[in-house]
Design a protein around this motif. Sequence first.
Motif, PDB file in Angstrom:
ATOM      1  N   LEU A   1       0.603  -1.064  -0.079  1.00 55.26           N
ATOM      2  CA  LEU A   1      -0.011   0.050   0.036  1.00 55.26           C
ATOM      3  C   LEU A   1       0.835   1.388   0.025  1.00 55.26           C
ATOM      4  CD1 LEU A   1      -2.587   1.505   0.093  1.00 55.26           C
ATOM      5  CD2 LEU A   1      -2.679   1.200   2.694  1.00 55.26           C
ATOM      6  N   ASN A   2       1.751   1.420   1.020  1.00 59.06           N
ATOM      7  CA  ASN A   2       2.306   2.785   1.206  1.00 59.06           C
ATOM      8  C   ASN A   2       3.337   3.212  -0.066  1.00 59.06           C
ATOM      9  OD1 ASN A   2       0.950   2.697   3.484  1.00 59.06           O
ATOM     10  ND2 ASN A   2       2.746   1.895   4.965  1.00 59.06           N
ATOM     11  N   ILE A   3       4.222   2.375  -0.544  1.00 57.98           N
ATOM     12  CA  ILE A   3       4.810   2.522  -1.723  1.00 57.98           C
ATOM     13  C   ILE A   3       4.322   2.760  -2.917  1.00 57.98           C
ATOM     14  CG2 ILE A   3       6.879   1.910  -3.174  1.00 57.98           C
ATOM     15  CD1 ILE A   3       8.000   0.497  -0.559  1.00 57.98           C
ATOM     16  N   PRO A   4       3.261   1.919  -3.043  1.00 62.80           N
ATOM     17  CA  PRO A   4       2.478   2.038  -4.443  1.00 62.80           C
ATOM     18  C   PRO A   4       1.743   3.480  -4.417  1.00 62.80           C
ATOM     19  CG  PRO A   4       2.095  -0.154  -3.716  1.00 62.80           C
ATOM     20  CD  PRO A   4       2.882   0.525  -2.766  1.00 62.80           C
ATOM     21  N   ALA A   5       1.319   3.626  -3.117  1.00 65.38           N
ATOM     22  CA  ALA A   5       0.344   4.910  -2.678  1.00 65.38           C
ATOM     23  C   ALA A   5       1.371   6.246  -3.194  1.00 65.38           C
ATOM     24  CB  ALA A   5      -0.318   5.189  -1.708  1.00 65.38           C
ATOM     25  N   LEU A   6       2.610   6.208  -2.735  1.00 67.23           N
ATOM     26  CA  LEU A   6       3.675   7.262  -2.883  1.00 67.23           C
ATOM     27  C   LEU A   6       3.987   7.291  -4.374  1.00 67.23           C
ATOM     28  CD1 LEU A   6       5.669   8.958  -1.821  1.00 67.23           C
ATOM     29  CD2 LEU A   6       7.052   7.147  -1.701  1.00 67.23           C
ATOM     30  N   ILE A   7       4.286   6.189  -4.986  1.00 67.41           N
ATOM     31  CA  ILE A   7       4.419   6.465  -6.516  1.00 67.41           C
ATOM     32  C   ILE A   7       3.228   7.063  -7.237  1.00 67.41           C
ATOM     33  CG2 ILE A   7       4.862   5.034  -8.508  1.00 67.41           C
ATOM     34  CD1 ILE A   7       6.569   3.205  -6.844  1.00 67.41           C
ATOM     35  N   SER A   8       1.895   6.577  -6.863  1.00 66.84           N
ATOM     36  CA  SER A   8       0.830   7.237  -7.543  1.00 66.84           C
ATOM     37  C   SER A   8       0.658   8.285  -7.346  1.00 66.84           C
ATOM     38  CB  SER A   8      -0.471   6.357  -7.036  1.00 66.84           C
ATOM     39  OG  SER A   8      -0.238   4.987  -7.366  1.00 66.84           O
ATOM     40  N   SER A   9       0.846   9.115  -5.871  1.00 68.87           N
ATOM     41  CA  SER A   9       0.774  10.499  -5.644  1.00 68.87           C
ATOM     42  C   SER A   9       1.714  11.278  -6.370  1.00 68.87           C
ATOM     43  CB  SER A   9       0.800  10.478  -4.190  1.00 68.87           C
ATOM     44  OG  SER A   9       2.092  10.259  -3.786  1.00 68.87           O
ATOM     45  N   PHE A  10       2.877  10.785  -6.803  1.00 69.62           N
ATOM     46  CA  PHE A  10       4.001  11.456  -7.344  1.00 69.62           C
ATOM     47  C   PHE A  10       3.594  11.744  -8.834  1.00 69.62           C
ATOM     48  CE2 PHE A  10       7.727  11.720 -10.164  1.00 69.62           C
ATOM     49  CZ  PHE A  10       8.058  12.965 -10.041  1.00 69.62           C
TER      50      PHE A  10
END
Length: 483
Positions: free
Chosen positions: A373-382
């Motif tokens: 969750l956290n890393i995929p969400a970080l990439i998406s938010s970028f």
Amino acid sequence: MKYESLCNAVIQGVGGKENVVDVSHCVTRLRFHLKDASKADTEGLKATKGVLDVIQAGGQYQVVVGPQVEGIYSDLLQIGGFEAQAALDVNEDPGLTDEKTDPFSKFLGLVSSIFQPVLGVLMAGGFIVSIMSLICVFAPDFKATTTYAVLYAIGYSVFEFFPIIVAWSAGQRFGVKPVLSMAIGAVLIYPDLVTLQAGDPTGVLFEGNALLQANVYGDVFGIPLVLLSYYTQVLPSIPIIWFASKVQKFFSGILPELIRGIFTNVFTMLISCLVGLLVVGPITTILANAVAMGIQSFLALSPILAGFVVGTFWSLLVMFGLHWGIIPLWFTEMSAVGYSTLNPLNFAGCGAIMGTCIGMVLKCKDRDANTSLNIPALISSFFGVAEPALYGILIPRKKLMWTTFIAAGIGGAVAGACGAKWFTPGANGWLGLPCYIDPVNGIDMGFIGLAVGGVIATLVAIAAVFVLGTKTDAEAKKEKAAA
């Protein structure tokens, strides 16, 4: 298959293969039409690893899985034996188009259904143009090269012929034949009519009125011909194509079948274009100018307060699909004055959400949570896709959610105070930063303020995670009860 176990769990959660009418996907969601939604195990799906949330709206059963949705969808089709459907470029909320919704929601649904098919290519063209502007900041001579002219034409073509593109999309929505819709939209920017504006006007309507004054270039059947610049315009094509749909339906119903195919197109094109040029175009342009003046007057009262309010509540609007009522205002303002002062106020939202994701990755000790969750969400938010973070991280943590929104508001206030402007549509999030560079004057105080506001929002959101922690509200409640 990489996502076989998740796909099997999703299929079981929606009531089995036999309960699925069809399934499509958007940027972050699997979208099911189910025969019987009561057979779905919503709570079980929400608890499934890899599922961020479940949303039911507008007859669709949506399973939010994040940016890896394409890979999951591909495996799902093979496992379930489902037929592939066209993908959506954005997370459009179909609930807005539900027939039982109120008029305002129907209007948002209408706007969404027209903008959704063109938004992706609009952002692609804007990204190319904004990169050209960024290059010219550091290499001013590049603007005089043939390479620049070709690349700029590739990027700006979508804006140059925007009335045609919007007309096509509106025709899809209102049931007008695609080629006919495009032909009607093309009349608005026909070169000879554009050239006519370069000459001296034959008269002036409402002279002295800043909002209503318009130049007249002859007449058509005795009606004054008011010609305006419709390049990059959003509004004229939509009402004109709506009117064309009524004309097309009328003549399709009364003309004999033998001549219906030819003369329905003739009458629809002739009547719609005349009404569009003589009536609808000038009226919608006046409305667009009024909206632009209203937005700028509102921001002039207190740009700091406006920036804080818009920045704080923008992500909340996105969560409920209400942002579709705001997005057209960006383009309306841009077509009237050449830039948008409203759009920059929500830029810091991407920074704040990305900051929360960074904080979660740094502070969370659960390796599985970071990976899933956290890393995929970080990439998406970028890349400007906020849904994984909104549904997976913020909604289960209400205090952190509002702190993130307030961080975005602080960034919006800084952008508003510095007079940030959005000159060309482009990529979302930090990738879209070049879109705020003035194509004439280069990097100015508005651009610097926007970037500084985004950084502040990111840092405040990171700090909030370290202060509030990573536990969900449910986890915190269980710990408190145990204590």
